[in-house]
Design an enzyme around this catalytic site. Structure first.
Site, PDB file in Angstrom:
ATOM      1  N   GLU A 133      -8.357 -83.282 -20.008  1.00 22.21           N
ATOM      2  CA  GLU A 133      -7.854 -81.903 -20.033  1.00 22.21           C
ATOM      3  C   GLU A 133      -8.926 -80.980 -20.598  1.00 22.21           C
ATOM      4  O   GLU A 133      -9.556 -81.294 -21.610  1.00 22.21           O
ATOM      5  CB  GLU A 133      -6.597 -81.857 -20.905  1.00 22.21           C
ATOM      6  CG  GLU A 133      -5.581 -80.864 -20.439  1.00 22.21           C
ATOM      7  CD  GLU A 133      -4.969 -81.237 -19.094  1.00 22.21           C
ATOM      8  OE1 GLU A 133      -5.451 -80.720 -18.057  1.00 22.21           O
ATOM      9  OE2 GLU A 133      -4.021 -82.030 -19.078  1.00 22.21           O
ATOM     10  N   THR A 156     -11.720 -80.434 -19.342  1.00 19.05           N
ATOM     11  CA  THR A 156     -13.049 -81.013 -19.142  1.00 19.05           C
ATOM     12  C   THR A 156     -13.681 -80.526 -17.841  1.00 19.05           C
ATOM     13  O   THR A 156     -14.902 -80.567 -17.700  1.00 19.05           O
ATOM     14  CB  THR A 156     -12.990 -82.555 -19.094  1.00 19.05           C
ATOM     15  OG1 THR A 156     -11.962 -82.930 -18.167  1.00 19.05           O
ATOM     16  CG2 THR A 156     -12.686 -83.141 -20.452  1.00 19.05           C
ATOM     17  N   LEU A 181       1.815 -77.698 -13.510  1.00 12.53           N
ATOM     18  CA  LEU A 181       1.788 -78.722 -12.463  1.00 12.53           C
ATOM     19  C   LEU A 181       1.128 -78.191 -11.183  1.00 12.53           C
ATOM     20  O   LEU A 181       1.319 -78.730 -10.100  1.00 12.53           O
ATOM     21  CB  LEU A 181       3.202 -79.235 -12.177  1.00 12.53           C
ATOM     22  CG  LEU A 181       3.889 -79.923 -13.365  1.00 12.53           C
ATOM     23  CD1 LEU A 181       5.301 -80.364 -12.995  1.00 12.53           C
ATOM     24  CD2 LEU A 181       3.090 -81.134 -13.852  1.00 12.53           C
ATOM     25  N   SER A 225       1.306 -75.338  -9.206  1.00 12.43           N
ATOM     26  CA  SER A 225       1.997 -74.772  -8.035  1.00 12.43           C
ATOM     27  C   SER A 225       1.051 -73.872  -7.249  1.00 12.43           C
ATOM     28  O   SER A 225       1.132 -73.804  -6.015  1.00 12.43           O
ATOM     29  CB  SER A 225       3.249 -74.003  -8.457  1.00 12.43           C
ATOM     30  OG  SER A 225       2.908 -72.970  -9.349  1.00 12.43           O
ATOM     31  N   SER A 226       0.122 -73.205  -7.932  1.00 12.63           N
ATOM     32  CA  SER A 226      -0.781 -72.311  -7.193  1.00 12.63           C
ATOM     33  C   SER A 226      -1.771 -73.105  -6.348  1.00 12.63           C
ATOM     34  O   SER A 226      -2.031 -72.745  -5.196  1.00 12.63           O
ATOM     35  CB  SER A 226      -1.504 -71.345  -8.143  1.00 12.63           C
ATOM     36  OG  SER A 226      -2.270 -72.059  -9.071  1.00 12.63           O
ATOM     37  N   ASP A 264      -7.478 -78.953 -10.167  1.00 13.45           N
ATOM     38  CA  ASP A 264      -6.155 -78.804  -9.555  1.00 13.45           C
ATOM     39  C   ASP A 264      -6.250 -78.837  -8.040  1.00 13.45           C
ATOM     40  O   ASP A 264      -5.450 -79.479  -7.355  1.00 13.45           O
ATOM     41  CB  ASP A 264      -5.511 -77.479  -9.989  1.00 13.45           C
ATOM     42  CG  ASP A 264      -5.388 -77.379 -11.485  1.00 13.45           C
ATOM     43  OD1 ASP A 264      -5.580 -78.398 -12.176  1.00 13.45           O
ATOM     44  OD2 ASP A 264      -5.112 -76.269 -11.977  1.00 13.45           O
TER      45      ASP A 264
HETATM   46  C1  GLA Z   1      -5.831 -75.398 -15.458  1.00  8.23           C
HETATM   47  C2  GLA Z   1      -7.065 -75.153 -14.602  1.00  8.23           C
HETATM   48  C3  GLA Z   1      -7.842 -76.457 -14.396  1.00  8.23           C
HETATM   49  C4  GLA Z   1      -8.114 -77.160 -15.736  1.00  8.23           C
HETATM   50  C5  GLA Z   1      -6.836 -77.258 -16.570  1.00  8.23           C
HETATM   51  C6  GLA Z   1      -7.083 -77.780 -17.968  1.00  8.23           C
HETATM   52  O1  GLA Z   1      -4.913 -76.212 -14.779  1.00  8.23           O
HETATM   53  O2  GLA Z   1      -6.701 -74.629 -13.347  1.00  8.23           O
HETATM   54  O3  GLA Z   1      -9.049 -76.180 -13.704  1.00  8.23           O
HETATM   55  O4  GLA Z   1      -9.134 -76.522 -16.435  1.00  8.23           O
HETATM   56  O5  GLA Z   1      -6.188 -76.001 -16.693  1.00  8.23           O
HETATM   57  O6  GLA Z   1      -7.521 -79.100 -17.929  1.00  8.23           O
END
Ligand code: GLA
Length: 355
Positions: free
Chosen positions: A26, A28, A114, A116-117, A161
């Site tokens: 997270e 990272t 989670l 959604s975008s 994501d």
């Molecule tokens: C959001 C960002 C990701 C990531 C996380 C944290 O989801 O969109 O790129 O940086 O936060 O790990």
């Protein structure tokens, strides 16, 4: 209401993409580091068809909202801005995009960490790829989706994501090196399954804090003379930094190490311990937790069916992920939500449904 109900005829293409839950790694990704997300069962479906009306019409079934816009106007509606961003990214390839009727339906929980975008962006780009026969692979889709998010939704996010939504599945973890984009699907720890519980806390502080953390990490990397915190080879070096850079860098360096340890194929108990350590680091060093999330994570961690738990996503509210003994996640989720209070809800396994 379906596409046909709204636009009076069938769509030309339909495409979908899942949300994701991040198990380890997270904060990272924007430090060129390592992540370990998985897809969740919930997904977003985008149906579209060219129209002759001279504008784009985006209907969001779950929000009962409709947005109309042209090629050069960023829609005020936050939701439609993601679709607009994807259209603009395709136009930037030199491709002509016809005006479209667009219908979006999603069961990815919104605003809980989670993604959604990302699911909306990836589903939109998949639909555009099919409609326009675009020669782009799934990695390119993820890169374009990230571009859409940064340039048009104005969130300076990493690429985790969008890569997870585009390339992960529900039965594996996607190991991703966010610098090289080297990736592989790895098995979940044996005999375990995932549980995701929403804390019910909105993530109102997340966007501004996210940008601050990002800037702190960049400053820490500069002070250490490395291109990104991923390049710190000796963890002792971060101890010489000023606060808060020392703690921010310590989180990133230790979190990368946890992902690489998990990659070695550890058992569920060890993986759970890595998740517990990750939460402590996010809480104490990275300072992106809040007391309610800590309470929910502690309840999860002390449940006999749970190997380990942590907040997932950017933090400041939203969901927590736990690794449970196989077959026990649903019951553990119900127990923990009962103890936590009415704001909590089980998101994966899907409450009342088939996970
Ligand atoms: C959001 C960002 C990701 C990531 C996380 C944290 O989801 O969109 O790129 O940086 O936060 O790990």
């Amino acid at each position: 209401m379906s596409f046909e109900d709204i636009f009076g005829r069938a769509p030309t293409v339909v495409a979908s993409a899942p949300g994701r839950v991040n198990l380890l790694g997270e904060h990272t990704d924007y430090n060129d580091g390592f992540v370990l997300p998985a897809a969740i069962p919930q997904k977003t479906t985008v149906a579209l068809r060219p129209n002759q009306g001279g504008e784009f019409v985006v209907h969001a079934a779950d929000l009962a909202s409709e947005s109309r816009f042209g090629r050069d106007t960023l829609p005020g509606d936050h939701f439609a801005a993601y679709v607009y961003g994807c259209i603009r990214c395709v136009m930037a390839m030199g491709v002509e995009v016809p005006h479209l009727d667009v219908h979006v339906r999603s069961d990815v929980p919104m605003g809980v960490g989670l993604s959604s975008s990302a699911a909306l962006e990836v589903a939109t780009l998949r639909a555009l790829r099919e409609l326009l026969s675009l020669d782009i692979d799934d990695v390119r889709i993820a890169q374009m989706a990230q571009r859409a998010e940064i340039d048009f939704a104005h969130v300076n996010c990493g690429i985790m994501d969008q890569m997870a939504s585009s390339l992960a599945d529900e039965s594996h973890m996607l190991f991703l090196d966010t610098r090289t984009l080297e990736r592989r699907l790895v098995p979940m720890p044996p005999g375990a399954e995932l549980l995701v519980v929403d804390s019910g806390l909105s993530r109102s502080l997340a966007a501004s804090a996210y940008n601050t953390r990002r800037a702190e990490c960049e400053a820490a990397a500069r002070a250490l003379g490395v291109p990104a915190l991923r390049d710190v080879e000796d963890p002792q070096r971060v101890e010489a930094l000023d606060e808060p850079h020392r703690r921010r860098a310590r989180h990133v360096v230790s979190e990368n190490r946890r992902v690489l340890t998990a990659l070695q194929g550890v058992d569920a108990e060890t993986f759970g311990q890595l998740m517990n350590d990750s939460h402590a680091s996010l809480r104490d060093d990275y300072e992106v937790s809040v007391p309610e999330l800590d309470r929910l994570v502690a309840l999860l961690q002390s449940h006999p069916s749970v190997h380990g738990a942590r907040l997932t996503g950017a933090g400041f509210g939203g969901a927590c992920v736990a690794l449970c003994r196989a077959g026990e996640a649903r019951r553990a989720g119900a127990d923990v939500v009962r103890q936590y209070g009415e704001r909590g809800r089980v998101l994966v396994p899907v409450a009342g449904g088939q996970a």
